[in-house]
Write a protein that holds these residues in place. Structure first.
Motif, short mmCIF file in Angstrom:
data_model
loop_
_atom_site.label_atom_id
_atom_site.label_comp_id
_atom_site.label_asym_id
_atom_site.label_seq_id
_atom_site.Cartn_x
_atom_site.Cartn_y
_atom_site.Cartn_z
N ALA A 104 0.81 -1.15 -0.06
CA ALA A 104 0.04 -0.10 0.03
C ALA A 104 0.89 1.22 -0.06
O ALA A 104 0.35 2.49 -0.47
CB ALA A 104 -0.93 -0.03 1.34
N PHE A 105 2.06 1.24 0.45
CA PHE A 105 2.91 2.31 0.48
C PHE A 105 2.88 3.21 -0.82
O PHE A 105 2.83 4.57 -0.59
CB PHE A 105 4.44 1.83 0.92
N GLY A 106 3.30 2.56 -1.88
CA GLY A 106 3.50 3.17 -3.01
C GLY A 106 1.96 3.88 -3.57
O GLY A 106 2.00 5.17 -3.80
N LEU A 108 -0.43 4.75 -1.97
CA LEU A 108 -0.81 5.88 -0.97
C LEU A 108 0.05 7.09 -1.24
O LEU A 108 -0.54 8.13 -1.16
CB LEU A 108 -0.60 5.30 0.48
N ASN A 109 1.35 6.81 -1.33
CA ASN A 109 2.23 8.21 -1.71
C ASN A 109 1.88 8.76 -3.06
O ASN A 109 2.06 10.00 -3.09
CB ASN A 109 3.65 7.72 -1.80
#
Lengths: 227, 184
Positions: A104-106, A108-109
């Motif tokens: 999810a990090f990418g 969301l960024n």
């Protein structure tokens, strides 16, 4: 031939206090290509990928990506999203505590909402057959699982190009076969760095080798290694 | 708990000698007081009670859940990230340390009280620090590649449920009761 996705021209690079790693290097990646790069240890293969996404700044030459000249950190933000780099050591890349957070990090960024992101995570895990790992804690995964999750995390950003730094390193035969299957099925153009001749033979549509700081057409020394 | 007790042991032993009050006994001319002894016992019991409560409440929880909960409780972002990165990389660093130790052993190193030993442990620690620093740079690069620009995004799935409210109210009621009993 159609226009190149990524073009490097006359790239030179030297690490502090060492002789030049890359010298007058040219490279074009065209749509649909799976370009394999091999070369001796320390020849600058990883450096090459890092220059493409602006993590390292070349001392000479220009980087052109997706139809634009790229200079300076800001210019590369867009490149990093569209060209997904898979790092050599999965432990460097899986910095989030759980698999789903890492994937999810990418998204969301780059400004996706939480519900959109949750849907992307599901979809990517489903596609790679990794659904059972969703809630798992990243440092407790096996080497093969880690590798596949790093690839999934990069794919979650929907890149147009994949840059893979020795993706088959440390994988057993079964996982390597699975990785080959996945990579061949992907529509993305990619640049792969690999020392494994069999792996390259199964994937590459074009092969180059990095010698003395620039790229040359691949000239196999071993009869197993078809170019 | 043992580690904490070891930590405060010195203070507990010193207390009877430093608190003025009714004489308990004298040792080499130093007077130990009963007041000091009571105070020391109080501190020991309190400290152990706190650690026990912490162990039952927090110790049974995944460290990661704790991190997320702290984030929801508005603990500063940097501290939460520090905790989560520690949880994530402590095993990686431990493995690196153990691998180096095995490599040293494989080449016949046996720790002893000698300059040679201390020097090698110095190298080991120094090497680990450098490796950790280099890793942190690679991790930052990996974060940048996925669009990180200073702000950490959260995929938050914790919800405040009725059971949490019930637990909270019960806990407060019990604490209130204790206070009331104490202050009455």
């Amino acid at each position: 031939m159609s226009e190149a996705l990524i073009s490097l021209r006359n790239i030179g690079f030297a690490y502090l206090g060492r002789t030049a790693t890359l010298q007058a290097l040219d490279l074009d990646l065209f749509p649909g290509e799976r370009l394999c790069v091999s070369g001796p240890n320390g020849a600058g293969k990883s450096t090459l990928l890092h220059i493409m996404v602006g993590l390292l700044k070349p001392t000479t030459g220009t980087v052109e990506a997706f139809g634009q000249k790229r200079l300076g950190e800001k210019n590369f933000h867009d490149v990093r999203r569209r060209a997904g780099l898979v790092f050599q050591d999965p432990d460097d890349q899986l910095f989030c505590p759980t698999v789903q957070e890492d994937i999810a990090f990418g998204p969301l960024n780059i400004g996706k909402s939480k519900s959109e992101t949750a849907a992307i995570v599901e979809q990517v895990l489903e596609h790679f057959g990794l659904m059972h790992l969703k809630e798992r804690i990243t440092h407790k995964l096996s080497g093969g699982e880690k590798r596949l999750v790093t690839l999934a995390a990069v794919m979650a950003m929907e890149p147009e190009v994949l840059l893979l730094d020795e993706p088959s390193n440390g994988l057993d035969e079964e996982t390597t076969d699975r990785l080959v299957e996945i990579l061949v099925s992907l529509p993305q153009s990619m640049i792969l760095i690999s020392h494994d001749a069999h792996f390259r033979a199964k994937i590459a549509t074009r092969s180059l080798s990095l010698v003395d700081g620039h790229l040359e057409d691949f000239d196999p020394k071993c009869r197993h290694a078809k170019p | 708990m043992a580690s904490m007790d070891g930590f405060i042991l010195l203070i507990l032993v010193m207390l009877p000698f430093t608190m003025p009050g009714e004489t308990w006994f004298t040792l080499w001319g130093f007077v130990a007081s009963w007041d000091g002894l009571w105070r020391a016992l109080q501190i020991a019991l309190k400290a152990n009670a706190i650690v026990l409560a912490l162990l039952t409440l927090v110790g049974s929880m995944e460290a990661i859940t704790l991190g997320h909960a702290l984030h929801r409780l508005k603990v500063p972002e940097t501290l939460v990230q520090l905790l989560l990165f520690t949880v994530r990389y402590i095993d990686v660093l431990r493995d690196e340390y153990l691998r180096s130790r095995v490599a040293m052993k494989a080449r016949g190193f046996r720790p002893s009280n000698s300059i040679h030993s201390y020097k090698l442990f110095g190298y080991l620690v120094g090497m680990m620090l450098i490796k950790a620093m280099e890793r942190s740079e690679r991790v930052l690069n990996a974060m940048k590649c996925r669009g990180f620009s200073g702000k950490w995004p959260h995929l938050d799935q914790m919800r405040f449920k009725p059971i949490d409210l019930l637990f909270g109210l019960t806990a407060f009621a019990l604490i209130g009761l204790l206070l009331w009993v104490n202050l009455r």
